[in-house]
Scaffold this active site. Structure first.
Site, PDB file in Angstrom:
ATOM      1  N   ASP A   1      -1.533 -12.318   1.640  1.00 52.86           N
ATOM      2  CA  ASP A   1      -2.540 -12.805   0.869  1.00 52.86           C
ATOM      3  C   ASP A   1      -3.127 -12.847  -0.761  1.00 52.86           C
ATOM      4  O   ASP A   1      -3.661 -13.369  -1.618  1.00 52.86           O
ATOM      5  CB  ASP A   1      -4.121 -12.523   1.022  1.00 52.86           C
ATOM      6  CG  ASP A   1      -4.572 -10.950   1.002  1.00 52.86           C
ATOM      7  OD1 ASP A   1      -3.472 -10.249   0.943  1.00 52.86           O
ATOM      8  OD2 ASP A   1      -5.299 -10.628   1.327  1.00 52.86           O
TER       9      ASP A   1
ATOM     10  N   GLY B   1     -20.691  -3.767  12.165  1.00 49.66           N
ATOM     11  CA  GLY B   1     -22.359  -4.707  12.097  1.00 49.66           C
ATOM     12  C   GLY B   1     -22.520  -5.206  10.815  1.00 49.66           C
ATOM     13  O   GLY B   1     -24.131  -5.692  11.036  1.00 49.66           O
TER      14      GLY B   1
ATOM     15  N   ASN C   1      -8.266  -5.892  -4.728  1.00 55.27           N
ATOM     16  CA  ASN C   1      -8.631  -5.273  -4.012  1.00 55.27           C
ATOM     17  C   ASN C   1      -9.608  -5.906  -3.368  1.00 55.27           C
ATOM     18  O   ASN C   1     -10.060  -6.580  -3.539  1.00 55.27           O
ATOM     19  CB  ASN C   1      -9.793  -3.705  -4.290  1.00 55.27           C
ATOM     20  CG  ASN C   1     -10.824  -2.792  -3.891  1.00 55.27           C
ATOM     21  OD1 ASN C   1     -11.593  -2.225  -3.950  1.00 55.27           O
ATOM     22  ND2 ASN C   1     -10.000  -2.634  -2.436  1.00 55.27           N
TER      23      ASN C   1
ATOM     24  N   CYS D   1      -7.667  -1.496  -1.099  1.00 56.95           N
ATOM     25  CA  CYS D   1      -6.632  -0.792  -2.310  1.00 56.95           C
ATOM     26  C   CYS D   1      -7.972  -0.836  -3.202  1.00 56.95           C
ATOM     27  O   CYS D   1      -8.825  -0.600  -3.075  1.00 56.95           O
ATOM     28  CB  CYS D   1      -5.826  -1.955  -3.210  1.00 56.95           C
ATOM     29  SG  CYS D   1      -4.484  -2.704  -1.286  1.00 56.95           S
TER      30      CYS D   1
END
Lengths: 644, 87
Positions: free
Chosen positions: A97, A363, A72, A2
């Protein structure tokens, strides 16, 4: 994932200001918006819903109403942390979370950040203690900027939100510009905007009515070079594999599908292979392709996608595309850059968005953590040459390092040695590994105007960087010193920001980086240098740990650095008006940062001879992006040229 | 003759590598590499200039810093090798 903004202080209409600030970063959170105000503080939030879709609205307050957070990012170990909190009697009202952070802060105060495994930036308004606490993840994945104006402290995920505060305006910081034209990125907390700073990675900040205090809560450390490594290679490979698998597993946690970027190189192939094994519904992968053979990796991308059976999509970065999107790219990087490499990633995140996904694994980070970059090998060859100055054989190794640089192919051993400064350097220079890069990049300052040079006087960006190194840096192995320079400065300052967060979030896409899980970073730092860079084979231990996951052709691939066409992208018959405008004498004079006569010659040289060298390419892109930065954020530069 | 060669080379270096910055004090013996005036691509530009302007075919063995890494060295090299393209 966010964006947020906030303030601490007394202002007249906090809600209206927060609405304006968060609207400026609406691209970071297209799903929801929320505002919280208290008498002396406020937080605004735009949300990209990924975890806790129905109940994770922000800003979020705890049950007492005294703690309020704007957050965020993602806490990947939130499931385990929530279980532990519940076992201690904590009650949760949401499945997010975000609430985990609130509970942990309530229990531990700012020390809670040490328990978080994730990519995060957040601000907590603590009404009990009348203070604002800010924190940023260890490696610098998520951004957080701040400034003070008129006695009020302001913060935001992107600087464009801070520029909405009445009285705050954009002005270039000449020191930051010097740093970009030497080191490729500003040295945090400095940003290109004068008086606007960023919270450094792995730092937390507490702001109360009397003071602002900042401190690190984690540091990247390497062992003393004389300390013997205590792990055999097989055990190291097994441990690496277990950590990487778990890092990928917890980064698959989301209430929406997770995809993956697939460049065709080792790192993204490994991550995609692990993720494919954890996605029973199938994995979607995304790539960018180029017209030019020297940049394109599509054959490897297709081979890997076929091997994994992924649903694969690619977007072509065709000639002229980089020039077309470059102004938007600079609006999101919010800083001048000397390479165009972010532009194709801007396209790529757009492709992911069109495909309906919000989250991708990449990656990124493996080259820093496991010593993949050419610069590590280059430093080793330079030391090797330094042992036998004048050798006509040893410098030929440089050609092996850079097979993709046409200018090196035809050079003699003497020239190769001279270009890399091999043989006459101080081996104890703390910047030994990066000195040729910094010196070569700083040659672009030839184009700085007399006024800018006068402001900078004798400023030395590389010397400032040396002053930021930790006390025990000198005791580390040279490879670890080089890894630290990449991981601590270029990774957050350029790779994770200009190429990473800012390009992905421009289209509301969250990037996740298993190689930057701090457990893996800490483990890799303890490994002996030869396990990572074996001779001139990069990422040896990673190859060993993952060789069963990849087709042999991918597993054996020598690192091909991710690059995009530079000045050539902006020349040719299709050159866009804005490019001509940016390089016009009027625009250069209006900006005041560059020497108009020299810039005009550079523009003509790059247009007439596309095969320019590094210095000319970097200068071209650096000047163009600076001119675009001026136009976008200060309204000077190109606009005047168009009116002229 | 020598002065002409040196001035031609100096003009090329100032225009092509220093982008017209005449304030730069380009000493005859200053290293072009150590002073970041040419990079690996720049050397090839320099070779093309010498071949085009002075009619010299440069063998690989000629392309070494001993011949090309300063104004004085370039001038001496051209002087030793030059065959006028036109009368």
């Amino acid at each position: 994932m966010c964006g947020f903004s906030g303030y601490f202080g007394s202002i007249r209409d906090g809600r209206a200001l927060l609405e304006t600030m968060t609207a400026a970063i609406a691209h970071r959170g297209p799903d929801e918006q929320g505002i919280f105000t208290a008498p002396e503080a406020g937080l605004g939030h735009v949300r990209l819903s990924i975890v806790g879709l129905g109940d994770g609205q922000q800003p979020m307050s705890d049950a007492s109403g005294e703690l309020t957070i704007a957050f965020n990012g993602e806490i990947f170990n939130y499931v385990e942390l929530r279980d532990e909190l519940r076992a201690r009697g904590r009650r949760f009202r949401t499945s997010s979370d975000t609430e985990v952070i609130l509970h942990l802060y309530d229990e531990m105060g700012e020390a809670c950040v040490s328990l978080l495994n994730g990519d995060f930036a957040f601000a907590i308004w603590d009404a009990r203690r009348r203070r604002m606490m800010l924190a940023r993840d260890r490696m610098g994945v998520r951004p957080l900027f701040y400034t003070a104006h008129g006695g009020t402290f302001y913060l935001a995920s992107e600087i464009k939100a801070l520029l909405k505060v009445p009285g705050i305006s954009a002005e270039i910081d000449p020191i930051a510009l010097d740093q970009i034209f030497t080191l490729w990125a500003p040295i945090a907390p400095r940003t290109p905007f004068r008086n606007i700073l960023e919270l450094e990675p792995a730092h937390l900040m507490v702001v109360d009515e009397r003071s602002v205090t900042t401190r690190p809560y984690w540091q990247l450390q390497y062992p003393d070079r004389d300390r013997p490594g205590g792990i055999d290679e097989r055990t190291a490979a097994e441990e690496l594999r277990a950590l990487l698998t778990d890092a990928t597993r917890i980064r698959m946690r989301a209430d929406v599908p997770v995809g993956a970027y697939l460049s065709g190189g080792l790192d993204s192939s490994v991550v995609s292979a692990l993720a494919a094994g954890m996605a029973p519904q199938g994995l979607r992968t995304f790539s960018v392709t180029f017209d030019s053979a020297e940049h394109d990796e599509s054959a490897f991308q297709l081979e890997m996608a076929a091997a994994l059976g992924t649903d694969h999509k690619a977007i072509a970065c065709r000639e002229g595309e980089i020039a077309r999107v470059f102004p938007d790219v600079i609006r999101f990087t919010e800083r001048p850059i000397i390479r165009t490499a972010p532009a194709p990633l801007y396209q790529l995140s757009g492709l992911v968005r069109e495909a309906g996904l919000k989250v991708v694994l990449t990656g990124e980070g493996a080259d820093e953590v496991f010593a993949g970059y050419d610069i590590f090998k280059e430093a080793r060859v330079r030391r090797f040459c330094g042992r036998q100055p004048g050798s006509r054989i040893r410098p030929h190794l440089f050609r092996k390092l850079y097979p993709y640089l046409p200018g090196l192919k035809q050079q003699s051993a003497e020239y190769l040695a001279a270009f890399f400064g091999a043989g006459d350097e101080r081996l104890d220079d703390p910047l030994f590994s990066h000195r040729p890069r910094f010196k070569g990049t700083a040659a672009t300052k030839l184009f700085f105007s007399a006024e800018l040079r006068a402001q900078l006087k004798d400023y030395d960006a590389a010397a400032e960087l040396v002053g930021r190194l930790p006390l025990d840096f000198g005791r580390w192995h040279p490879l670890h010193q080089a890894q630290y320079l990449e991981s601590r400065f270029l990774l957050p300052g350029y790779i994770l920001s200009s190429q990473g967060d800012r390009m992905a979030m421009a289209h509301g896409i969250e990037g996740r980086f298993p190689f930057l899980d701090h457990r893996l970073v800490e483990f890799a730092a303890t490994l002996p240098p030869e396990v990572k860079l074996r001779g001139l084979t990069e990422k040896h231990i990673l190859r060993e740990a993952t060789k069963d996951l990849l087709p042999p052709a991918i597993g054996r691939r020598v690192k091909q650095p991710y690059r995009a066409p530079d000045s050539h992208s902006f020349s040719g018959p299709g050159a866009l008006d804005y490019v001509r405008g940016a390089f016009s004498t009027e625009a250069i004079a209006a900006g005041g940062l560059f020497n108009a006569g020299a810039v005009a010659k550079l523009y003509e040289k790059c247009r007439s001879r596309p095969a320019s060298g590094f210095r000319d390419n970097a200068a071209f892109v650096g000047i163009l992006s600076t001119q675009l930065w001026l136009q976008t954020f200060t309204g000077t530069g190109i606009r005047k040229a168009e009116a002229a | 003759m020598t002065q002409t060669i040196k001035e031609k080379v100096k003009t090329f270096i100032i225009e092509n590598f220093l982008f017209g910055d005449t304030s730069y004090d380009l000493a005859d013996t200053a290293s072009l590499i150590e002073n970041d005036i040419v990079d690996s691509t720049g050397v090839l530009e320099l070779v093309a200039f010498i071949e085009d302007q002075f009619g010299i075919a440069m063998a690989d063995a000629d392309i070494v810093p001993a011949n090309l890494d300063s104004l004085a060295r370039i001038s001496a090299f051209i002087e030793a090798k030059a065959v006028p393209v036109t009368a």
